[in-house]
Design a protein around this motif. Structure first.
Motif, PDB file in Angstrom:
ATOM      1  N   PRO A 128      -7.023  11.411   0.385  1.00  0.00           N
ATOM      2  CA  PRO A 128      -7.103  12.401   1.469  1.00  0.00           C
ATOM      3  C   PRO A 128      -7.065  11.808   2.874  1.00  0.00           C
ATOM      4  O   PRO A 128      -6.981  12.556   3.853  1.00  0.00           O
ATOM      5  N   LEU A 129      -7.138  10.487   2.992  1.00  0.00           N
ATOM      6  CA  LEU A 129      -7.256   9.861   4.307  1.00  0.00           C
ATOM      7  C   LEU A 129      -5.922   9.644   5.002  1.00  0.00           C
ATOM      8  O   LEU A 129      -5.892   9.156   6.142  1.00  0.00           O
ATOM      9  N   GLY A 130      -4.811   9.998   4.346  1.00  0.00           N
ATOM     10  CA  GLY A 130      -3.507   9.704   4.928  1.00  0.00           C
ATOM     11  C   GLY A 130      -3.134   8.259   4.707  1.00  0.00           C
ATOM     12  O   GLY A 130      -3.974   7.441   4.292  1.00  0.00           O
ATOM     13  N   ALA A 142      -9.080   1.844   5.070  1.00  0.00           N
ATOM     14  CA  ALA A 142     -10.318   2.065   4.322  1.00  0.00           C
ATOM     15  C   ALA A 142     -10.365   1.214   3.055  1.00  0.00           C
ATOM     16  O   ALA A 142     -11.409   0.628   2.731  1.00  0.00           O
ATOM     17  N   PHE A 143      -9.257   1.135   2.332  1.00  0.00           N
ATOM     18  CA  PHE A 143      -9.243   0.356   1.097  1.00  0.00           C
ATOM     19  C   PHE A 143      -9.476  -1.119   1.381  1.00  0.00           C
ATOM     20  O   PHE A 143     -10.214  -1.796   0.648  1.00  0.00           O
ATOM     21  N   GLN A 144      -8.854  -1.643   2.428  1.00  0.00           N
ATOM     22  CA  GLN A 144      -9.056  -3.049   2.758  1.00  0.00           C
ATOM     23  C   GLN A 144     -10.489  -3.329   3.163  1.00  0.00           C
ATOM     24  O   GLN A 144     -11.090  -4.335   2.757  1.00  0.00           O
ATOM     25  N   TRP A 194       0.828  -1.203   0.000  1.00  0.00           N
ATOM     26  CA  TRP A 194       0.000   0.000   0.000  1.00  0.00           C
ATOM     27  C   TRP A 194       0.866   1.258   0.000  1.00  0.00           C
ATOM     28  O   TRP A 194       0.451   2.300  -0.522  1.00  0.00           O
ATOM     29  N   MET A 195       2.063   1.168   0.555  1.00  0.00           N
ATOM     30  CA  MET A 195       2.983   2.302   0.469  1.00  0.00           C
ATOM     31  C   MET A 195       3.254   2.674  -0.985  1.00  0.00           C
ATOM     32  O   MET A 195       3.365   3.848  -1.326  1.00  0.00           O
ATOM     33  N   GLY A 201      -5.031   5.664   7.310  1.00  0.00           N
ATOM     34  CA  GLY A 201      -6.464   5.722   7.089  1.00  0.00           C
ATOM     35  C   GLY A 201      -6.851   5.159   5.733  1.00  0.00           C
ATOM     36  O   GLY A 201      -7.839   4.419   5.608  1.00  0.00           O
ATOM     37  N   SER A 202      -6.079   5.494   4.700  1.00  0.00           N
ATOM     38  CA  SER A 202      -6.384   4.991   3.361  1.00  0.00           C
ATOM     39  C   SER A 202      -6.134   3.489   3.269  1.00  0.00           C
ATOM     40  O   SER A 202      -6.880   2.763   2.600  1.00  0.00           O
TER      41      SER A 202
END
Length: 408
Positions: free
Chosen positions: A117-119, A126-128, A57-58, A122-123
């Motif tokens: 925008p979620l950082g 949220a994606f998972q 994800w990075m 957070g992103s």
């Protein structure tokens, strides 16, 4: 609904694993999920060292942030981009990443944009959550009956491959959701099917069999919709981020096909589970490994054509497509075994209420592969593609008498 689908519905397609398989499978899954829980405070203490959570994800988050911040050129230089990730996420990483390039088309950035925008953390979460929910919804909608959906969801969401997907921050849940939802809509809603399948172009290695499946099924509306969906995603990326990204990405990918980056082979493909990686690790020279991968892709393509020309149930066709997609992919990871777990579950459900122990043994072996991955570190998993071929062959053994021959 086809007659084959109706037959499965009549049998309810119940999944009833033997007690021994269920217990051992649950123990294995708990072990991998405990590895996930301990990766941040104690990376590698009880299993494979994943460094930290969300290392893949990075790459995704680093790419979308770089483009939005006006540093798009950074994304297309693997060494500079890896250095950027190591500097940006130094507080997250337990050790520096060795080589993590961005290898995806700019269209993937459109799917990542809502999460930017979620950082980072957070992103990542949220994606998972969102992609897992989409996969669960697709599986529930396309289960054979009410008695099967619960077990199917547990198998897909809690299998070791899913835990690794969450650990790495990968996108396999979304891939499964698009394939299962798309093929589930093929007969009744071909346009919606095509729109879903076209989105698979965000990861090109998983869309190469889509045209063959739709053509073999004679679903031309779905084929056109898939093309328009893929084109719309590409155009959206150009309009949002600029066409320069495509002008950079296309030559880079072409060059990698002709003359692959040695670092990508060493740190990317050979750390995966593809046929190419397994053949290379079994001693095949690079050209021979590439030839074996090509043969696997041809077999996968032929299997999809045979399945979609036949009167197999939608569930069985989906099982073939999921397994063939993994087999044909030039690069795949242990997390991509989620596709094979779902494929094997669909195959089992197509057996009806009576599922012999040997069938569940094959399912358990597929379930186990991510735990003994990657093949670079665990020699037994270098034979894992044989499990995929076996699964495809078992589903297709009912297809030959059902093939629809072209009429004059």
């Amino acid at each position: 609904m086809s007659s084959a689908d109706a037959a499965i519905d009549d049998r309810q397609g119940l999944l009833r694993p033997p007690a021994a398989v269920l217990i051992v499978g649950l123990v294995m899954s708990v072990y991998v999920w405990v590895i996930l829980a301990t990766t941040v405070p104690y990376p590698g203490r009880i299993g494979l060292d994943y460094n930290t959570l969300g290392t893949d994800w990075m790459v995704f988050y680093g790419a979308i942030r770089s483009v939005l911040d006006g540093h798009a050129s950074l994304v297309f230089d693997g060494d500079r981009f890896t250095a950027f990730l190591n500097a940006t996420f130094a507080d997250w990483l337990s050790k520096p990443l060795e080589f993590r390039p961005w290898a995806y088309p700019p269209s993937f950035l459109v799917l990542l944009l809502p999460f930017a925008p979620l950082g980072f953390f957070g992103s990542y979460v949220a994606f998972q959550v969102v992609s897992a929910a989409l996969m669960a919804a697709a599986l529930r909608l396309n289960a054979a009956g009410p008695g099967s959906s619960g077990v199917l969801l547990v198998m897909a969401l809690l299998c070791p491959a899913s835990a690794i997907n969450v650990m790495d921050g990968q996108a396999v849940f979304l891939v499964v959701a698009l394939i299962v939802a798309g093929l589930g809509l093929l007969e009744q809603r071909p346009v919606l099917c095509g729109l879903a399948m076209g989105l698979l172009t965000f990861k090109p290695q998983f869309c190469i069999l889509v045209p063959l499946a739709l053509i073999a099924a004679g679903q031309w509306r779905a084929l056109w919709a898939a093309g328009l969906s893929a084109l719309a995603l590409a155009v959206a990326s150009g309009l949002i981020f600029g066409w320069d990204l495509w002008l950079r990405w296309l030559p880079l990918m072409t060059e990698n096909l002709v003359n692959p980056d040695a670092k990508w082979i060493e740190y990317g493909r050979l750390w995966g589970n593809s046929v190419y990686a397994c053949a290379s690790l079994l001693g095949a020279p690079q050209q021979l490994a590439s030839a074996i991968q090509l043969l696997a892709t041809i077999f996968a393509a032929g299997s999809v054509v045979l399945a979609f020309r036949s009167r197999l149930s939608t569930m069985e066709k989906t099982a073939v497509f999921l397994a063939a997609t993994v087999l044909a992919a030039p690069h795949s990871g242990p997390y991509d075994q989620v596709l094979l777990v779902v494929a094997a579950a669909y195959w089992l459900m197509a057996q009806g209420r009576s599922q012999p122990l040997w069938c569940w043994t094959l399912m358990f072996m597929i379930w186990l592969v991510p735990i003994i991955s990657p093949p670079l570190l665990f020699a037994p998993s270098r034979l894992a593609p044989l499990l995929t071929v076996t699964l495809i062959a078992l589903v297709l053994r009912r297809a030959l008498p059902m093939v629809k021959l072209p009429t004059r």
